[in-house]
Design a protein around this motif. Structure first.
Motif, PDB file in Angstrom:
ATOM      1  N   PRO A   1       0.803  -1.225   0.000  1.00 45.69           N
ATOM      2  CA  PRO A   1       0.000   0.000   0.000  1.00 45.69           C
ATOM      3  C   PRO A   1       0.837   1.277   0.000  1.00 45.69           C
ATOM      4  CG  PRO A   1      -0.878  -1.574   1.584  1.00 45.69           C
ATOM      5  CD  PRO A   1       0.439  -2.115   1.117  1.00 45.69           C
ATOM      6  N   HIS A   2       1.882   1.310   0.820  1.00 38.31           N
ATOM      7  CA  HIS A   2       2.668   2.542   0.936  1.00 38.31           C
ATOM      8  C   HIS A   2       3.348   2.882  -0.386  1.00 38.31           C
ATOM      9  CE1 HIS A   2       5.475   5.131   3.697  1.00 38.31           C
ATOM     10  NE2 HIS A   2       4.993   5.805   2.670  1.00 38.31           N
ATOM     11  N   ARG A   3       4.002   1.915  -0.995  1.00 34.35           N
ATOM     12  CA  ARG A   3       4.695   2.189  -2.249  1.00 34.35           C
ATOM     13  C   ARG A   3       3.704   2.530  -3.367  1.00 34.35           C
ATOM     14  NH1 ARG A   3       7.419   5.029  -5.059  1.00 34.35           N
ATOM     15  NH2 ARG A   3       8.074   4.223  -7.088  1.00 34.35           N
ATOM     16  N   THR A   4       2.528   1.902  -3.351  1.00 33.90           N
ATOM     17  CA  THR A   4       1.522   2.210  -4.362  1.00 33.90           C
ATOM     18  C   THR A   4       1.054   3.653  -4.227  1.00 33.90           C
ATOM     19  OG1 THR A   4       0.796  -0.088  -4.407  1.00 33.90           O
ATOM     20  CG2 THR A   4      -0.717   1.555  -5.303  1.00 33.90           C
ATOM     21  N   LEU A   5       0.811   4.092  -2.986  1.00 30.38           N
ATOM     22  CA  LEU A   5       0.412   5.482  -2.777  1.00 30.38           C
ATOM     23  C   LEU A   5       1.529   6.439  -3.181  1.00 30.38           C
ATOM     24  CD1 LEU A   5      -1.487   5.181   0.619  1.00 30.38           C
ATOM     25  CD2 LEU A   5      -2.475   5.426  -1.671  1.00 30.38           C
ATOM     26  N   GLU A   6       2.765   6.065  -2.914  1.00 25.38           N
ATOM     27  CA  GLU A   6       3.891   6.889  -3.354  1.00 25.38           C
ATOM     28  C   GLU A   6       3.890   7.044  -4.871  1.00 25.38           C
ATOM     29  OE1 GLU A   6       7.431   6.220  -0.059  1.00 25.38           O
ATOM     30  OE2 GLU A   6       7.256   4.810  -1.753  1.00 25.38           O
ATOM     31  N   ARG A   7       3.651   5.937  -5.583  1.00 24.07           N
ATOM     32  CA  ARG A   7       3.664   5.991  -7.045  1.00 24.07           C
ATOM     33  C   ARG A   7       2.505   6.836  -7.568  1.00 24.07           C
ATOM     34  NH1 ARG A   7       5.933   7.241 -11.248  1.00 24.07           N
ATOM     35  NH2 ARG A   7       5.340   6.160 -13.177  1.00 24.07           N
ATOM     36  N   LEU A   8       1.343   6.717  -6.951  1.00 20.57           N
ATOM     37  CA  LEU A   8       0.214   7.547  -7.362  1.00 20.57           C
ATOM     38  C   LEU A   8       0.526   9.027  -7.155  1.00 20.57           C
ATOM     39  CD1 LEU A   8      -2.841   5.510  -6.008  1.00 20.57           C
ATOM     40  CD2 LEU A   8      -2.045   5.667  -8.382  1.00 20.57           C
ATOM     41  N   ALA A   9       1.163   9.332  -6.037  1.00 29.25           N
ATOM     42  CA  ALA A   9       1.548  10.724  -5.777  1.00 29.25           C
ATOM     43  C   ALA A   9       2.532  11.219  -6.836  1.00 29.25           C
ATOM     44  CB  ALA A   9       2.147  10.858  -4.386  1.00 29.25           C
ATOM     45  N   GLU A  10       3.472  10.361  -7.223  1.00 30.26           N
ATOM     46  CA  GLU A  10       4.433  10.722  -8.271  1.00 30.26           C
ATOM     47  C   GLU A  10       3.723  11.017  -9.596  1.00 30.26           C
ATOM     48  OE1 GLU A  10       7.960   7.827  -6.448  1.00 30.26           O
ATOM     49  OE2 GLU A  10       6.952   7.312  -8.346  1.00 30.26           O
ATOM     50  N   LEU A  11       2.624  10.319  -9.846  1.00 27.59           N
ATOM     51  CA  LEU A  11       1.867  10.527 -11.078  1.00 27.59           C
ATOM     52  C   LEU A  11       0.977  11.765 -11.005  1.00 27.59           C
ATOM     53  CD1 LEU A  11       0.810   6.840 -11.861  1.00 27.59           C
ATOM     54  CD2 LEU A  11       2.524   8.215 -13.073  1.00 27.59           C
ATOM     55  N   GLY A  12       0.818  12.326  -9.813  1.00 24.11           N
ATOM     56  CA  GLY A  12       0.003  13.523  -9.659  1.00 24.11           C
ATOM     57  C   GLY A  12      -1.364  13.295  -9.068  1.00 24.11           C
ATOM     58  N   PHE A  13      -1.658  12.052  -8.657  1.00 19.99           N
ATOM     59  CA  PHE A  13      -2.934  11.776  -7.989  1.00 19.99           C
ATOM     60  C   PHE A  13      -2.801  12.128  -6.508  1.00 19.99           C
ATOM     61  CE2 PHE A  13      -3.132   8.654 -11.529  1.00 19.99           C
ATOM     62  CZ  PHE A  13      -4.362   8.985 -12.074  1.00 19.99           C
ATOM     63  N   THR A  14      -3.557  13.108  -6.057  1.00 18.30           N
ATOM     64  CA  THR A  14      -3.516  13.457  -4.637  1.00 18.30           C
ATOM     65  C   THR A  14      -4.867  13.250  -3.953  1.00 18.30           C
ATOM     66  OG1 THR A  14      -4.010  15.787  -5.118  1.00 18.30           O
ATOM     67  CG2 THR A  14      -1.683  15.147  -5.007  1.00 18.30           C
ATOM     68  N   HIS A  15      -5.962  13.184  -4.733  1.00 15.83           N
ATOM     69  CA  HIS A  15      -7.299  12.972  -4.173  1.00 15.83           C
ATOM     70  C   HIS A  15      -7.697  11.517  -4.398  1.00 15.83           C
ATOM     71  CE1 HIS A  15      -7.331  17.245  -3.745  1.00 15.83           C
ATOM     72  NE2 HIS A  15      -7.325  17.448  -5.059  1.00 15.83           N
ATOM     73  N   LEU A  16      -7.974  10.801  -3.313  1.00 13.34           N
ATOM     74  CA  LEU A  16      -8.197   9.357  -3.361  1.00 13.34           C
ATOM     75  C   LEU A  16      -9.583   8.994  -2.849  1.00 13.34           C
ATOM     76  CD1 LEU A  16      -4.841   8.285  -1.631  1.00 13.34           C
ATOM     77  CD2 LEU A  16      -5.200   8.769  -4.073  1.00 13.34           C
ATOM     78  N   GLU A  17     -10.173   7.968  -3.477  1.00 15.03           N
ATOM     79  CA  GLU A  17     -11.398   7.365  -2.963  1.00 15.03           C
ATOM     80  C   GLU A  17     -11.087   5.933  -2.575  1.00 15.03           C
ATOM     81  OE1 GLU A  17     -16.093   6.849  -4.164  1.00 15.03           O
ATOM     82  OE2 GLU A  17     -14.581   6.582  -5.730  1.00 15.03           O
ATOM     83  N   GLY A  18     -11.489   5.560  -1.367  1.00 11.50           N
ATOM     84  CA  GLY A  18     -11.245   4.207  -0.896  1.00 11.50           C
ATOM     85  C   GLY A  18     -12.280   3.227  -1.420  1.00 11.50           C
ATOM     86  N   ALA A  19     -11.958   1.941  -1.262  1.00 13.38           N
ATOM     87  CA  ALA A  19     -12.851   0.865  -1.699  1.00 13.38           C
ATOM     88  C   ALA A  19     -12.831  -0.214  -0.625  1.00 13.38           C
ATOM     89  CB  ALA A  19     -12.405   0.296  -3.043  1.00 13.38           C
TER      90      ALA A  19
ATOM     91  N   GLY B   1     -13.515  10.295  -0.441  1.00 13.70           N
ATOM     92  CA  GLY B   1     -14.692   9.443  -0.453  1.00 13.70           C
ATOM     93  C   GLY B   1     -14.280   8.011  -0.193  1.00 13.70           C
ATOM     94  N   CYS B   2     -15.266   7.157   0.091  1.00 18.76           N
ATOM     95  CA  CYS B   2     -14.961   5.738   0.284  1.00 18.76           C
ATOM     96  C   CYS B   2     -16.224   4.911   0.090  1.00 18.76           C
ATOM     97  CB  CYS B   2     -14.387   5.480   1.676  1.00 18.76           C
ATOM     98  SG  CYS B   2     -13.758   3.795   1.887  1.00 18.76           S
ATOM     99  N   HIS B   3     -16.097   3.824  -0.676  1.00 14.64           N
ATOM    100  CA  HIS B   3     -17.171   2.855  -0.802  1.00 14.64           C
ATOM    101  C   HIS B   3     -17.176   1.964   0.432  1.00 14.64           C
ATOM    102  CE1 HIS B   3     -17.509   2.973  -5.484  1.00 14.64           C
ATOM    103  NE2 HIS B   3     -17.728   4.145  -4.919  1.00 14.64           N
ATOM    104  N   ILE B   4     -18.366   1.701   0.942  1.00 15.47           N
ATOM    105  CA  ILE B   4     -18.531   0.877   2.141  1.00 15.47           C
ATOM    106  C   ILE B   4     -19.424  -0.312   1.800  1.00 15.47           C
ATOM    107  CG2 ILE B   4     -19.312   0.821   4.534  1.00 15.47           C
ATOM    108  CD1 ILE B   4     -16.974   2.759   4.030  1.00 15.47           C
ATOM    109  N   ASN B   5     -18.891  -1.521   1.981  1.00 18.47           N
ATOM    110  CA  ASN B   5     -19.660  -2.734   1.703  1.00 18.47           C
ATOM    111  C   ASN B   5     -19.221  -3.821   2.684  1.00 18.47           C
ATOM    112  OD1 ASN B   5     -21.023  -4.923   0.677  1.00 18.47           O
ATOM    113  ND2 ASN B   5     -20.326  -4.667  -1.419  1.00 18.47           N
ATOM    114  N   PRO B   6     -20.150  -4.407   3.435  1.00 20.55           N
ATOM    115  CA  PRO B   6     -21.583  -4.146   3.408  1.00 20.55           C
ATOM    116  C   PRO B   6     -21.945  -2.879   4.175  1.00 20.55           C
ATOM    117  CG  PRO B   6     -21.093  -5.815   5.048  1.00 20.55           C
ATOM    118  CD  PRO B   6     -19.800  -5.527   4.340  1.00 20.55           C
ATOM    119  N   LEU B   7     -23.075  -2.292   3.782  1.00 15.48           N
ATOM    120  CA  LEU B   7     -23.627  -1.161   4.519  1.00 15.48           C
ATOM    121  C   LEU B   7     -24.417  -1.715   5.702  1.00 15.48           C
ATOM    122  CD1 LEU B   7     -24.913   1.046   1.575  1.00 15.48           C
ATOM    123  CD2 LEU B   7     -23.071   1.641   3.156  1.00 15.48           C
TER     124      LEU B   7
END
Length: 285
Positions: A16-34, A66-72
């Motif tokens: 997870p940490h390295r993936t978030l680092e790579r997303l930040a490098e690509l310019g993604f700063t706003h994240l939605e969870g799943a 934002g974040c998707h929640i399942n089950p509600l």
């Protein structure tokens, strides 16, 4: 602009940490969870304690929008909302819903349940949103299930995250739907549909019977991974969608969501990230 982390679920599951680092490098700063394990996981679906995730987000200049929640589950939601409150996230939503065919009573009960969730969120200064796929566009008593949900939920309690791809696959024009529910639209999911897809765009044209039950099993059996492609390489009217979103008064984020790709997930989102810069009205701040 942002990204739904479901797009990189394989990489997130490994590191997870390295993936978030790579997303930040690509310019993604706003994240939605799943979070597909909300019966046991309070967070964004990858087993990360709120304090640890908040530290990583602060380090990388990211936020959860934002974040998707399942089950509600109303009994579980207070702990889940506590977690998201610690992150500063003020939006949670459903990821997928199925409705017994032509069962109006079920639709109405579910709409009331969404109102209850929305009330719980509002009491905490948060907003609940409904996220669609294509099954909401079955017809019950002359109306789509989606329209019935909108009619029987409180606009001040239940907002919408429109998935433009799945709306198109349900036979709807996403731009028309965005205009119809413009005051409730707060988030969008965007992906693209290949020009050479092995299925027709509309699922009800020979893939799924519109007049029969659609279950999770139906959904998974008929969802072809080859029917997804990176932004700008398919047939979706993405610029028109962006332009329409900018006219919606409560709209906040357009989120890349790549369900499947023929590429590695990080390579896929990098390609889409580059493609988004060809459109006007896009901001990564």
């Amino acid at each position: 602009m942002g990204i739904q982390l479901y797009s990189v679920r394989t990489s997130m599951g490994k590191d997870p940490h390295r993936t978030l680092e790579r997303l930040a490098e690509l310019g993604f700063t706003h994240l939605e969870g799943a979070n597909h394990h909300a019966d046991t996981d309070d967070g964004i679906g990858f087993g990360m304690p709120a304090r640890d995730l908040r530290a990583i987000l602060n380090e990388l200049g990211m936020d959860i929008v934002g974040c998707h929640i399942n089950p509600l589950n109303l009994d579980r939601l207070p702990e889940i909302l506590d977690y998201h409150g610690e992150l500063g996230n003020t939006r949670v939503g459903c990821d997928i819903e199925f409705f017994p065919y032509a069962d109006m009573d079920y639709i109405l009960r579910r709409a009331e349940f969404f109102n209850d969730i929305g009330e719980l969120c509002r009491a905490r200064g948060m907003r609940f949103y409904y996220h669609n796929h294509y099954q909401e566009f079955q017809i019950v008593d002359g109306r789509t299930v989606y329209d019935l949900i909108m009619e029987h939920t409180d606009p001040g309690l239940v907002y919408v995250e429109m998935d433009t791809y799945w709306m198109a696959r349900g036979g709807q024009d996403p731009v028309t739907m965005m205009k119809k529910y413009r005051d409730r639209l707060i988030l969008l999911h965007q992906k693209d549909f290949p020009r050479d897809a092995p299925q027709p765009l509309v699922m009800f044209e020979g893939i799924v019977d519109r007049n029969a039950p659609i279950t999770m099993e139906t959904f998974l059996e008929t969802k072809d991974p080859r029917c997804f492609t990176e932004i700008g390489t398919g047939i979706m009217s993405i610029q028109e969608i962006i332009d329409t979103a900018l006219d919606c008064p409560n709209f906040e984020y357009l989120l890349l969501e790549q369900d499947h790709s023929q590429l590695d997930d990080l390579a896929s989102v990098e390609r889409s990230r580059t493609a988004f810069d060809r459109y006007t009205g896009v901001s990564w701040d």
